[in-house]
Structures are given as structure tokens and as C-alpha cells.
Motif scaffolding. Structure first.
Motif, PDB file in Angstrom:
ATOM      1  N   ARG A 187       0.821  -1.203   0.000  1.00  0.00           N
ATOM      2  CA  ARG A 187       0.000   0.000   0.000  1.00  0.00           C
ATOM      3  C   ARG A 187       0.860   1.260   0.000  1.00  0.00           C
ATOM      4  N   ASP A 188       1.954   1.280   0.759  1.00  0.00           N
ATOM      5  CA  ASP A 188       2.852   2.432   0.787  1.00  0.00           C
ATOM      6  C   ASP A 188       3.416   2.721  -0.600  1.00  0.00           C
ATOM      7  N   ARG A 189       3.796   1.657  -1.292  1.00  0.00           N
ATOM      8  CA  ARG A 189       4.394   1.832  -2.619  1.00  0.00           C
ATOM      9  C   ARG A 189       3.392   2.413  -3.600  1.00  0.00           C
ATOM     10  N   LEU A 190       2.155   1.922  -3.567  1.00  0.00           N
ATOM     11  CA  LEU A 190       1.119   2.424  -4.458  1.00  0.00           C
ATOM     12  C   LEU A 190       0.753   3.869  -4.134  1.00  0.00           C
ATOM     13  N   GLU A 191       0.687   4.190  -2.839  1.00  0.00           N
ATOM     14  CA  GLU A 191       0.343   5.552  -2.440  1.00  0.00           C
ATOM     15  C   GLU A 191       1.419   6.535  -2.888  1.00  0.00           C
ATOM     16  N   LEU A 192       2.683   6.132  -2.791  1.00  0.00           N
ATOM     17  CA  LEU A 192       3.777   6.991  -3.229  1.00  0.00           C
ATOM     18  C   LEU A 192       3.651   7.298  -4.718  1.00  0.00           C
ATOM     19  N   THR A 193       3.299   6.294  -5.503  1.00  0.00           N
ATOM     20  CA  THR A 193       3.107   6.502  -6.937  1.00  0.00           C
ATOM     21  C   THR A 193       1.894   7.381  -7.199  1.00  0.00           C
ATOM     22  N   ALA A 194       0.829   7.169  -6.423  1.00  0.00           N
ATOM     23  CA  ALA A 194      -0.396   7.944  -6.624  1.00  0.00           C
ATOM     24  C   ALA A 194      -0.170   9.433  -6.428  1.00  0.00           C
ATOM     25  N   ARG A 195       0.662   9.789  -5.471  1.00  0.00           N
ATOM     26  CA  ARG A 195       0.889  11.198  -5.184  1.00  0.00           C
ATOM     27  C   ARG A 195       1.661  11.895  -6.305  1.00  0.00           C
ATOM     28  N   SER A 196       2.289  11.106  -7.175  1.00  0.00           N
ATOM     29  CA  SER A 196       3.009  11.698  -8.304  1.00  0.00           C
ATOM     30  C   SER A 196       2.125  11.827  -9.539  1.00  0.00           C
ATOM     31  N   GLN A 197       0.865  11.361  -9.442  1.00  0.00           N
ATOM     32  CA  GLN A 197      -0.060  11.448 -10.565  1.00  0.00           C
ATOM     33  C   GLN A 197      -1.115  12.502 -10.262  1.00  0.00           C
ATOM     34  N   PRO A 198      -1.103  13.625 -10.980  1.00  0.00           N
ATOM     35  CA  PRO A 198      -2.002  14.749 -10.658  1.00  0.00           C
ATOM     36  C   PRO A 198      -3.466  14.373 -10.587  1.00  0.00           C
ATOM     37  N   GLN A 199      -3.944  13.549 -11.513  1.00  0.00           N
ATOM     38  CA  GLN A 199      -5.365  13.211 -11.523  1.00  0.00           C
ATOM     39  C   GLN A 199      -5.774  12.514 -10.232  1.00  0.00           C
ATOM     40  N   ILE A 200      -4.929  11.598  -9.770  1.00  0.00           N
ATOM     41  CA  ILE A 200      -5.228  10.849  -8.552  1.00  0.00           C
ATOM     42  C   ILE A 200      -4.956  11.694  -7.329  1.00  0.00           C
ATOM     43  N   GLY A 201      -3.877  12.458  -7.362  1.00  0.00           N
ATOM     44  CA  GLY A 201      -3.529  13.293  -6.202  1.00  0.00           C
ATOM     45  C   GLY A 201      -4.611  14.268  -5.830  1.00  0.00           C
ATOM     46  N   ARG A 202      -5.317  14.816  -6.827  1.00  0.00           N
ATOM     47  CA  ARG A 202      -6.386  15.791  -6.554  1.00  0.00           C
ATOM     48  C   ARG A 202      -7.569  15.143  -5.842  1.00  0.00           C
ATOM     49  N   ALA A 203      -7.684  13.831  -5.964  1.00  0.00           N
ATOM     50  CA  ALA A 203      -8.821  13.148  -5.350  1.00  0.00           C
ATOM     51  C   ALA A 203      -8.612  12.947  -3.854  1.00  0.00           C
ATOM     52  N   HIS A 204      -7.387  13.112  -3.387  1.00  0.00           N
ATOM     53  CA  HIS A 204      -7.099  12.827  -1.981  1.00  0.00           C
ATOM     54  C   HIS A 204      -7.422  14.063  -1.148  1.00  0.00           C
ATOM     55  N   VAL A 205      -8.419  13.941  -0.300  1.00  0.00           N
ATOM     56  CA  VAL A 205      -8.821  15.089   0.524  1.00  0.00           C
ATOM     57  C   VAL A 205      -8.675  14.717   1.985  1.00  0.00           C
TER      58      VAL A 205
END
Length: 205
Positions: A187-205
Motif C-alpha cells: 500500500r505504501d508503494r502504491l500511495e507513493l506513486t499515486a501522489r506523483s499522478q495529478p489526476q489521482i492526487g487531486r482526489a485525496h482530501v
């Protein structure tokens, strides 16, 4: 004279290593093997390893236990990285992290999870796995309904075929409407990648 061989092998990696599998079959024929499955260490067993044998403080041992999910190999590699970077200091309660050092992971652990995930996702196009990054940002486990709602918000499809592949490989678990990652490091590895993707990063509130 009889000879006893004690061999350890990771069953999730053995199918990808044909030479090693053939060598093991030649060394010890399947009919002559006694198979013993080793599961994760319990929290008490890990605490004994980390506090009594390795000398960690109780708080640091608890953090390692949470991070490594019963896998002593991960625990030893994590400690090895701290020793190499000289980030452990003695205290009254045992070894602690020096200064602001965080529970960072050695690169080889990241590479391990990248390899396992890449192997499972290789038959699929990259965008079909985007929902996994959203799931990682929601936590270690989540309701399938919540994941579907977030995927709809981000215009990302929750791919059943990809989900079934990861469940079959043991990277995800599913029970009573909940989906969970098999290990916190995944999960840590996937989250790290997600934060580098603007489309996904904007979804994190």
C-alpha cells in the motif's frame, strides 16, 4: 548415511525461477520432501525478536511490527538500512531512531513490491490499474462501495479482472465487502506513486 537438507523458499517467487526450481527437484525429489508452511510471526514473536534479540526500544519495535506485518525478512532489512545509515542510538529503553529519522524503507524492499505488482499487472494496460492507486490513498482496507464512488468521481474504472488477478496472487484480500492490501509495504508503494499522478492526487482530501 542419511542426509537432512533444510531449505527455505518463497513460494510466490519460485514459479518465476525455473533454474532454481529444477535444482531443488534434483537435490530433493518431491516424493522425499517434508513440507512445512511458515506463516507470518505473531506480534509477540516479533516483539521478542526485535526487543530481546535486536535491542530495540518498545516504541520502535511496535512501529516495526506494524510496518512489517510479521515478516522477519522485512524487519531485518529495515534494521539493516538504519544501521548502514547510522540512524540508531542507544537509550534507557533500547535502540531508538536518531533525530528526525523516519521509518523509511530500503530501496530493495520497494523493488521487491514493484516486481510482484508489475508481474501481476503485465497483461493489462497501465490505465486499467489506476484504481489501485486510489484504493491505496484510502487506507489499508476499504469498502468496495467507497472505492467505486471514488473511481466514479475521478473517472477511473474499477477493473474487476485486474482485481481478481491481484486477489488470486495474494496481493489483495477480500472479505464481507472489504478489500485490503496483503501488506502495508504494498500500500505504501502504491500511495507513493499515486501522489506523483495529478489526476489521482487531486482526489485525496
Amino acid at each position: 548415511a542419511s542426509v537432512l537438507f533444510v531449505l527455505t523458499v518463497r513460494e510466490d517467487l519460485l514459479p518465476q525461477h525455473e533454474a532454481e526450481r529444477e535444482l531443488m527437484d534434483k537435490l530433493v525429489p518431491p516424493s522425499s520432501r517434508l513440507r512445512c508452511l511458515l506463516g507470518p510471526l505473531s506480534a509477540d514473536e516479533q516483539r521478542e525478536l526485535l526487543e530481546r534479540n535486536m535491542g530495540l526500544s518498545g516504541d520502535l519495535a511496535a512501529a516495526v511490527i506494524q510496518r512489517t506485518a510479521g515478516n522477519p525478512l522485512f524487519a531485518m532489512q529495515l534494521l539493516g538500512a538504519w544501521v548502514q545509515r547510522d540512524e540508531l542510538s542507544p537509550s534507557r529503553d533500547g535502540l531508538v531512531l536518531s533525530g528526525p529519522a523516519a521509518l523509511t524503507l530500503p530501496n530493495n524492499l520497494h523493488a521487491l513490491w514493484d516486481e510482484r505488482l508489475s508481474r501481476c499487472l503485465s497483461p493489462f494496460q497501465q490505465e486499467r490499474a489506476d484504481f489501485l492507486y486510489l484504493a491505496a490513498m484510502l487506507g489499508h482496507s476499504l469498502e468496495r462501495q467507497m472505492l467505486n464512488a471514488l473511481c466514479a468521481k475521478c473517472e477511473v474504472r474499477c477493473e474487476t479482472e485486474v482485481l481478481d488477478t491481484l486477489l488470486g496472487a495474494g496481493l489483495l484480500r477480500q472479505s464481507e465487502g472489504l478489500i485490503a492490501f496483503s501488506h502495508p509495504l504494498l500500500r505504501d508503494r502504491l500511495e507513493l506513486t499515486a501522489r506523483s499522478q495529478p489526476q489521482i492526487g487531486r482526489a485525496h482530501v
